[in-house]
Design an enzyme around this catalytic site. Structure first.
Site, short mmCIF file in Angstrom:
data_model
loop_
_atom_site.label_atom_id
_atom_site.label_comp_id
_atom_site.label_asym_id
_atom_site.label_seq_id
_atom_site.Cartn_x
_atom_site.Cartn_y
_atom_site.Cartn_z
N ASN A 113 -10.16 -0.37 -0.93
CA ASN A 113 -8.61 -0.40 -0.71
C ASN A 113 -8.25 -0.88 -1.85
O ASN A 113 -8.13 -2.22 -2.37
CB ASN A 113 -8.38 -1.23 0.18
CG ASN A 113 -6.62 -1.28 0.54
OD1 ASN A 113 -6.05 -0.84 -0.14
ND2 ASN A 113 -6.43 -1.72 1.95
N HIS B 141 -3.99 6.77 2.72
CA HIS B 141 -4.26 5.67 1.93
C HIS B 141 -5.67 5.03 2.31
O HIS B 141 -5.96 5.12 3.66
CB HIS B 141 -3.26 4.54 2.32
CG HIS B 141 -3.56 3.31 2.07
ND1 HIS B 141 -4.01 2.76 0.71
CD2 HIS B 141 -3.41 1.82 2.88
CE1 HIS B 141 -4.40 1.47 0.72
NE2 HIS B 141 -4.01 0.96 1.94
N CYS C 55 0.91 -1.31 0.04
CA CYS C 55 -0.04 0.11 -0.12
C CYS C 55 0.93 1.40 0.15
O CYS C 55 0.46 2.31 -0.52
CB CYS C 55 -0.95 0.08 1.06
SG CYS C 55 -1.93 -1.32 1.13
O1 UT7 Z 1 -4.23 -1.59 3.27
C1 UT7 Z 1 -3.58 -1.84 4.26
C2 UT7 Z 1 -3.87 -3.05 5.17
N1 UT7 Z 1 -5.13 -3.29 5.60
C3 UT7 Z 1 -5.92 -2.66 6.49
O2 UT7 Z 1 -5.70 -1.36 6.79
C4 UT7 Z 1 -7.04 -3.08 7.26
C5 UT7 Z 1 -6.99 -2.87 8.91
N2 UT7 Z 1 -8.17 -3.57 9.39
C6 UT7 Z 1 -9.43 -3.27 8.95
O3 UT7 Z 1 -9.84 -2.41 8.26
C7 UT7 Z 1 -10.31 -3.74 10.29
O4 UT7 Z 1 -9.73 -4.64 11.33
C8 UT7 Z 1 -11.43 -4.66 9.41
C9 UT7 Z 1 -12.29 -3.91 8.44
C10 UT7 Z 1 -10.68 -5.91 8.52
C11 UT7 Z 1 -12.29 -5.80 10.18
O5 UT7 Z 1 -12.89 -4.79 11.14
P1 UT7 Z 1 -13.00 -5.01 12.89
O6 UT7 Z 1 -13.87 -4.13 13.35
O7 UT7 Z 1 -11.38 -5.08 13.13
O8 UT7 Z 1 -13.76 -6.42 12.81
P2 UT7 Z 1 -13.24 -7.84 13.50
O9 UT7 Z 1 -12.27 -8.22 12.37
O10 UT7 Z 1 -12.60 -7.63 14.69
O11 UT7 Z 1 -14.48 -8.67 13.26
C12 UT7 Z 1 -15.47 -8.38 14.01
C13 UT7 Z 1 -16.60 -9.33 13.67
C14 UT7 Z 1 -16.02 -10.75 13.59
O12 UT7 Z 1 -17.14 -11.65 14.10
P3 UT7 Z 1 -17.19 -12.08 15.64
O13 UT7 Z 1 -15.63 -12.86 15.74
O14 UT7 Z 1 -17.39 -10.97 16.48
O15 UT7 Z 1 -18.38 -12.95 15.73
C15 UT7 Z 1 -15.96 -11.29 12.21
O16 UT7 Z 1 -16.10 -12.41 11.89
O17 UT7 Z 1 -17.16 -9.16 12.22
C16 UT7 Z 1 -17.10 -10.22 11.54
N3 UT7 Z 1 -16.69 -10.08 10.31
C17 UT7 Z 1 -17.96 -9.89 9.24
N4 UT7 Z 1 -19.28 -9.70 9.46
C18 UT7 Z 1 -19.70 -9.43 8.46
C19 UT7 Z 1 -15.61 -9.80 9.56
N5 UT7 Z 1 -15.95 -9.56 8.17
C20 UT7 Z 1 -17.24 -9.39 8.00
C21 UT7 Z 1 -17.93 -9.06 6.94
N6 UT7 Z 1 -19.53 -9.22 7.34
N7 UT7 Z 1 -17.68 -8.69 5.82
#
Ligand code: UT7
Length: 315
Positions: free
Chosen positions: A272, A242, A108
């Site tokens: 992204n 970004h 990125c």
């Molecule tokens: O380009 C640079 C590299 N990448 C980034 O900068 C990404 C950085 N990270 C993020 O943007 C966020 O961490 C995410 C968007 C990837 C995830 O958001 P989060 O608020 O950190 O959610 P999480 O990973 O803690 O997941 C929360 C819940 C989980 O369920 P449980 O375990 O709480 O039951 C996930 O399984 O949300 C669930 N989940 C989803 N639910 C519906 C994960 N993806 C999805 C989805 N739809 N697409």
């Protein structure tokens, strides 16, 4: 050096959150509230090099430059269909360049890494004009069964032409090497001698940890490039962050204590697009007439590696 032209190109297929709901266990509400993304452009029948070519041609036209004016092409790309030659050579052939081509895989922050490399070439007097093309198709890296990753990304290309001048005032690149936070494994051709097990693994990401890294590293980088130029956070006109997640942009903004209108975003309809994210945002803002001469722009990006980078640009 200074930026004298910008361009971008996007795949024509738009995938909405509603489209994803039809085959993934996800909802528009989850994606919008956790990321700010409503839709993204995804490669279908295009080739990535065609997007890179189109972005490059638009940047050259915007700069009023011809292919023969370019002394160096820097291409930022994580994956494309060719293992070799580098995507930069393929784009160079398509637009009629005859200069050296260097490909970088800095994920990125690749656009800002390319600015840093270009800066060194300008400083030693080896170049007068440099073309930077960032072309990415992260949609081909994720598993489209993995809701935690595939909803986040979009494809596209962004390009800038750099020329001698005083516009880019400070660039900072850095790394906190930790390859396990974001990775993908692509097996190579087998040989009669390889005995290791090599199984392809689609993009894996430890989302929460990357999120924390992104906000902390970005704020640190931004303060460092501003300190180097003797400026404060309020002196900046636009923060070009970004576009990984709207909540990351918001986290950076609140920690810096800067008003929202200084943080242009386009993540809502792009997702992204890795290193193409910053130059696409730049091109779109420029074409909307957002910038006036003398405006101070700060770029900041972070991603796999973990790599991080920031730059201060006077428009
Ligand atoms: O380009 C640079 C590299 N990448 C980034 O900068 C990404 C950085 N990270 C993020 O943007 C966020 O961490 C995410 C968007 C990837 C995830 O958001 P989060 O608020 O950190 O959610 P999480 O990973 O803690 O997941 C929360 C819940 C989980 O369920 P449980 O375990 O709480 O039951 C996930 O399984 O949300 C669930 N989940 C989803 N639910 C519906 C994960 N993806 C999805 C989805 N739809 N697409």
């Amino acid at each position: 050096m200074k930026i004298i032209g910008t361009g971008s190109a996007l795949p024509k297929k738009v995938v909405t959150n509603g489209d994803l709901e039809s085959f993934l266990d996800t909802t528009d509400d989850w994606i919008v509230s956790r990321t700010g993304i409503h839709s993204r452009h995804v490669i279908s029948d295009e080739r990535l090099e065609d997007l890179g070519r189109d972005a490059a041609l638009k940047a050259l036209a915007d700069a009023g430059q011809k292919p023969e004016d370019i002394d160096l092409l820097l291409c930022s790309n994580v994956v494309n269909e060719y293992m070799t030659p580098g995507l930069g050579c393929i784009i160079a052939a398509a637009i009629g360049l005859h200069c050296p081509c260097i490909d970088i895989n800095c994920a990125c922050p690749g656009f800002i890494y390319a600015l840093d490399i270009a800066d060194s070439y300008f400083k030693v007097g080896k170049v007068k004009n440099v073309l930077v093309v960032c072309a990415e198709e992260p949609s081909r890296m994720t598993s489209w069964q993995d809701r935690a990753t595939c909803v986040l990304f979009g494809d596209g290309a962004g390009a800038v032409v750099l020329s001698e001048g005083e516009g880019v005032r400070s660039v900072r690149i850095g790394a906190r090497p930790d390859p396990d936070k974001i990775w993908q494994f692509r097996p190579l051709e087998p040989t009669p001698f390889v005995t290791k097990t090599e199984t392809g693994v689609p993009l894996q990401m430890q989302g929460r940890e990357v999120f924390r890294f992104a906000v902390t590293a970005s704020v640190e980088d931004i303060k460092a490039v501003l300190a180097e130029a003797g400026l404060g956070v309020q002196d900046v006109d636009y923060y070009m962050i970004h576009q990984a997640n709207l909540r990351i942009v918001e986290g950076i903004r609140t920690r810096l204590g800067v008003p929202e209108d200084k943080f242009p975003t386009n993540i809502a309809d792009h997702g992204n697009s890795s290193s193409a994210s910053c130059p696409i945002l730049l091109d779109e803002c420029k074409r909307k007439g957002l910038f006036k001469p003398g405006d101070k722009l700060v770029f900041s990006a972070f991603g796999a590696g973990l790599l991080t980078a920031a730059a201060l640009v006077e428009w």
